[in-house]
Design a protein around this motif. Structure first.
Motif, short mmCIF file in Angstrom:
data_model
loop_
_atom_site.label_atom_id
_atom_site.label_comp_id
_atom_site.label_asym_id
_atom_site.label_seq_id
_atom_site.Cartn_x
_atom_site.Cartn_y
_atom_site.Cartn_z
N PRO A 15 0.84 -1.20 0.00
CA PRO A 15 0.00 0.00 0.00
C PRO A 15 0.87 1.25 0.00
O PRO A 15 1.88 1.31 0.70
CB PRO A 15 -0.78 -0.13 1.31
CG PRO A 15 0.03 -1.03 2.17
CD PRO A 15 0.73 -1.97 1.24
N ILE A 51 6.06 -14.89 13.75
CA ILE A 51 4.88 -14.10 14.11
C ILE A 51 3.60 -14.91 13.94
O ILE A 51 3.35 -15.47 12.89
CB ILE A 51 4.83 -12.79 13.30
CG1 ILE A 51 5.97 -11.90 13.78
CG2 ILE A 51 3.51 -12.08 13.48
CD1 ILE A 51 6.15 -10.65 13.00
N ASP B 3 10.38 -8.73 16.54
CA ASP B 3 10.62 -8.94 15.12
C ASP B 3 9.76 -8.01 14.27
O ASP B 3 10.17 -7.55 13.22
CB ASP B 3 10.30 -10.40 14.75
CG ASP B 3 11.31 -11.36 15.37
OD1 ASP B 3 12.34 -10.87 15.87
OD2 ASP B 3 11.05 -12.56 15.37
N LEU B 4 8.54 -7.76 14.78
CA LEU B 4 7.60 -6.92 14.05
C LEU B 4 8.10 -5.47 14.01
O LEU B 4 8.09 -4.82 12.96
CB LEU B 4 6.24 -7.00 14.74
CG LEU B 4 5.00 -6.91 13.89
CD1 LEU B 4 5.01 -7.96 12.81
CD2 LEU B 4 3.78 -7.09 14.76
N GLU B 6 11.15 -4.48 14.31
CA GLU B 6 12.36 -4.45 13.49
C GLU B 6 11.99 -4.38 12.00
O GLU B 6 12.58 -3.61 11.25
CB GLU B 6 13.18 -5.72 13.78
CG GLU B 6 14.35 -5.96 12.86
CD GLU B 6 15.50 -5.01 13.10
OE1 GLU B 6 15.38 -4.17 14.02
OE2 GLU B 6 16.50 -5.08 12.36
N LEU B 7 10.97 -5.16 11.62
CA LEU B 7 10.52 -5.17 10.23
C LEU B 7 9.99 -3.78 9.84
O LEU B 7 10.30 -3.26 8.76
CB LEU B 7 9.42 -6.22 10.07
CG LEU B 7 9.10 -6.71 8.66
CD1 LEU B 7 10.35 -7.24 7.98
CD2 LEU B 7 8.05 -7.80 8.71
N ILE B 8 9.21 -3.17 10.74
CA ILE B 8 8.66 -1.84 10.47
C ILE B 8 9.79 -0.81 10.37
O ILE B 8 9.79 0.05 9.49
CB ILE B 8 7.66 -1.45 11.58
CG1 ILE B 8 6.45 -2.38 11.52
CG2 ILE B 8 7.23 0.00 11.43
CD1 ILE B 8 5.54 -2.27 12.70
N LEU B 10 12.87 -1.27 9.40
CA LEU B 10 13.60 -1.42 8.15
C LEU B 10 12.79 -0.89 6.97
O LEU B 10 13.32 -0.21 6.09
CB LEU B 10 13.95 -2.90 7.92
CG LEU B 10 15.05 -3.43 8.85
CD1 LEU B 10 15.12 -4.95 8.79
CD2 LEU B 10 16.40 -2.83 8.51
N PHE B 11 11.48 -1.17 6.97
CA PHE B 11 10.64 -0.66 5.88
C PHE B 11 10.60 0.87 5.88
O PHE B 11 10.55 1.49 4.83
CB PHE B 11 9.22 -1.21 6.00
CG PHE B 11 8.99 -2.42 5.15
CD1 PHE B 11 8.74 -2.30 3.79
CD2 PHE B 11 9.05 -3.69 5.68
CE1 PHE B 11 8.56 -3.41 2.99
CE2 PHE B 11 8.86 -4.81 4.90
CZ PHE B 11 8.62 -4.67 3.54
N ARG B 23 4.28 0.91 8.77
CA ARG B 23 3.37 0.06 9.55
C ARG B 23 2.28 -0.51 8.66
O ARG B 23 1.94 -1.70 8.74
CB ARG B 23 2.73 0.88 10.69
CG ARG B 23 3.57 0.95 11.94
CD ARG B 23 2.73 1.37 13.14
NE ARG B 23 2.08 2.65 12.94
CZ ARG B 23 2.61 3.83 13.25
NH1 ARG B 23 3.81 3.89 13.76
NH2 ARG B 23 1.95 4.94 13.05
N ARG B 24 1.71 0.36 7.81
CA ARG B 24 0.66 -0.11 6.90
C ARG B 24 1.19 -1.20 5.99
O ARG B 24 0.53 -2.22 5.75
CB ARG B 24 0.13 1.04 6.05
CG ARG B 24 -0.96 1.83 6.73
CD ARG B 24 -1.47 2.91 5.80
NE ARG B 24 -2.05 2.39 4.58
CZ ARG B 24 -2.03 3.01 3.40
NH1 ARG B 24 -1.44 4.18 3.29
NH2 ARG B 24 -2.59 2.47 2.35
N ALA B 25 2.41 -0.99 5.45
CA ALA B 25 2.99 -1.97 4.53
C ALA B 25 3.19 -3.31 5.24
O ALA B 25 2.87 -4.37 4.69
CB ALA B 25 4.31 -1.44 3.98
N LEU B 27 1.64 -4.48 7.95
CA LEU B 27 0.34 -5.09 8.21
C LEU B 27 -0.20 -5.77 6.96
O LEU B 27 -0.74 -6.88 7.01
CB LEU B 27 -0.66 -4.03 8.67
CG LEU B 27 -0.78 -3.80 10.16
CD1 LEU B 27 -1.78 -2.71 10.45
CD2 LEU B 27 -1.22 -5.09 10.85
N LEU B 29 1.55 -6.91 4.47
CA LEU B 29 2.34 -8.12 4.25
C LEU B 29 1.86 -9.27 5.11
O LEU B 29 1.70 -10.39 4.64
CB LEU B 29 3.81 -7.86 4.60
CG LEU B 29 4.71 -7.25 3.54
CD1 LEU B 29 6.13 -7.18 4.07
CD2 LEU B 29 4.67 -8.10 2.29
N ILE B 30 1.63 -8.97 6.40
CA ILE B 30 1.30 -10.05 7.34
C ILE B 30 -0.06 -10.65 7.02
O ILE B 30 -0.28 -11.85 7.16
CB ILE B 30 1.37 -9.51 8.78
CG1 ILE B 30 2.84 -9.33 9.17
CG2 ILE B 30 0.68 -10.45 9.76
CD1 ILE B 30 3.03 -8.64 10.47
#
Lengths: 195, 195
Positions: A15, A51, B3-4, B6-8, B10-11, B23-25, B27, B29-30
């Motif tokens: 998005p 996760i 982990d979540l 950390e992922l945010i 990096l994005f 955060r939106r990206a 979410l 993805l998950i």
């Protein structure tokens, strides 16, 4: 299609990213292969593994039950019901709420053909029936669908021995009356409090 | 940090993404773990392994020399010099140019303390000296720094037996005179052609 094209195609599905910004993102990644691309790949692989959805509240975490549900310092007598995970994160960021959560995973929507059975509602009713729970905060969005869902939940929860509350509606912090929409101003007026 | 998070984090380092859109990206993805998150992780891992810089022109590809340099159907007598890989992609998209490329990897910039030695210039001079090369197109951006770099390259290439050209400057397709900046209009007027 080369590996590079494939990477750009996948990024453009996120998005807020289109083909052009996906290309920019991929170029940025490739220029920072060790500093960013490798950690990002590793973080995605790790998140894929670790996760999972919390079986109690629907939150996402590396543990099940999640960190919120298993935190002994948090108040177990209040459950805050939100539409999406992003709403849970937003409430956590304001650092005021210390109770439990329940993530519905969406809202009731006649247009999208989404009924109560597609949402995480039955587990909420079960949780609400427990003795320790005394208050349910319906923190759905202030949209038509969010309000409809909250109304439905309030009806469903009538049998349980809990008090049901909603988030206050009114003027946002720093809001100027002249620029507010009529709906917000009307709601703030109706919900006026003694000074 | 989970982990979540950390992922945010990096994005949010990608161009065009901030903390909120990251955060939106994540979410997004998950929610699409199998359809998007797994392929994206795999594509990043594959790109880390396979993508390398072409030793001839500076392009990125899974092969070295890259697909452009090793394509026998492409004209080897013209080299188009661009600042960045994104510019090469832009020219390829317009599907008109069938010669070779040379990616400088940036522009000369006194402000950023970037001199000729930090750019991919020496290999260009060597390529230009080859018999088969007859034209060099300087396709740097129409910015001050892009023009300075083109000017420097033109001086450096004087000794070689090649004709040197630049992209035409003028009114963009669909442009209306009334809305053009003075610089563009002036350049278009100066470079006017017989009708």
């Amino acid at each position: 299609m080369t590996d590079l094209d494939e990477l750009i195609r996948l990024f453009s599905k996120l998005p807020g990213l289109g083909p052009r910004s996906a290309r920019r993102a991929v170029l940025h990644l490739i220029r920072r292969k060790d500093a960013l691309m490798a950690p990002l790949g590793a973080a995605i692989a790790r998140a894929m593994d670790t996760i999972r959805t919390c079986s109690v509240c629907g939150n996402l975490d590396t543990h099940n039950p999640c960190a919120v549900c298993s935190d002994a310092r948090r108040d177990r007598s209040v459950i805050c019901v939100v539409e999406e995970l992003a709403d849970l994160w937003a409430i956590e960021r304001c650092n005021l709420y210390k109770g439990q959560y329940h993530v519905l995973g969406g809202v009731l929507s006649a247009l999208d053909d989404r009924g109560p059975s597609q949402l995480n509602i039955e587990p909420l009713i079960e949780r609400a029936a427990k003795d320790e729970v005394r208050e349910i905060i319906l923190a759905t969005n202030a949209t038509i669908e969010g309000q409809t869902t909250a109304h439905y939940l309030a009806t469903r929860l009538e049998g349980c021995n809990v008090s049901i509350s909603r988030l206050a509606q009114g003027i946002p912090m720093g809001g100027e009356l002249d620029y507010l929409d009529d709906g917000t101003l009307g709601a703030a007026l109706k919900a006026r409090l003694p000074a």
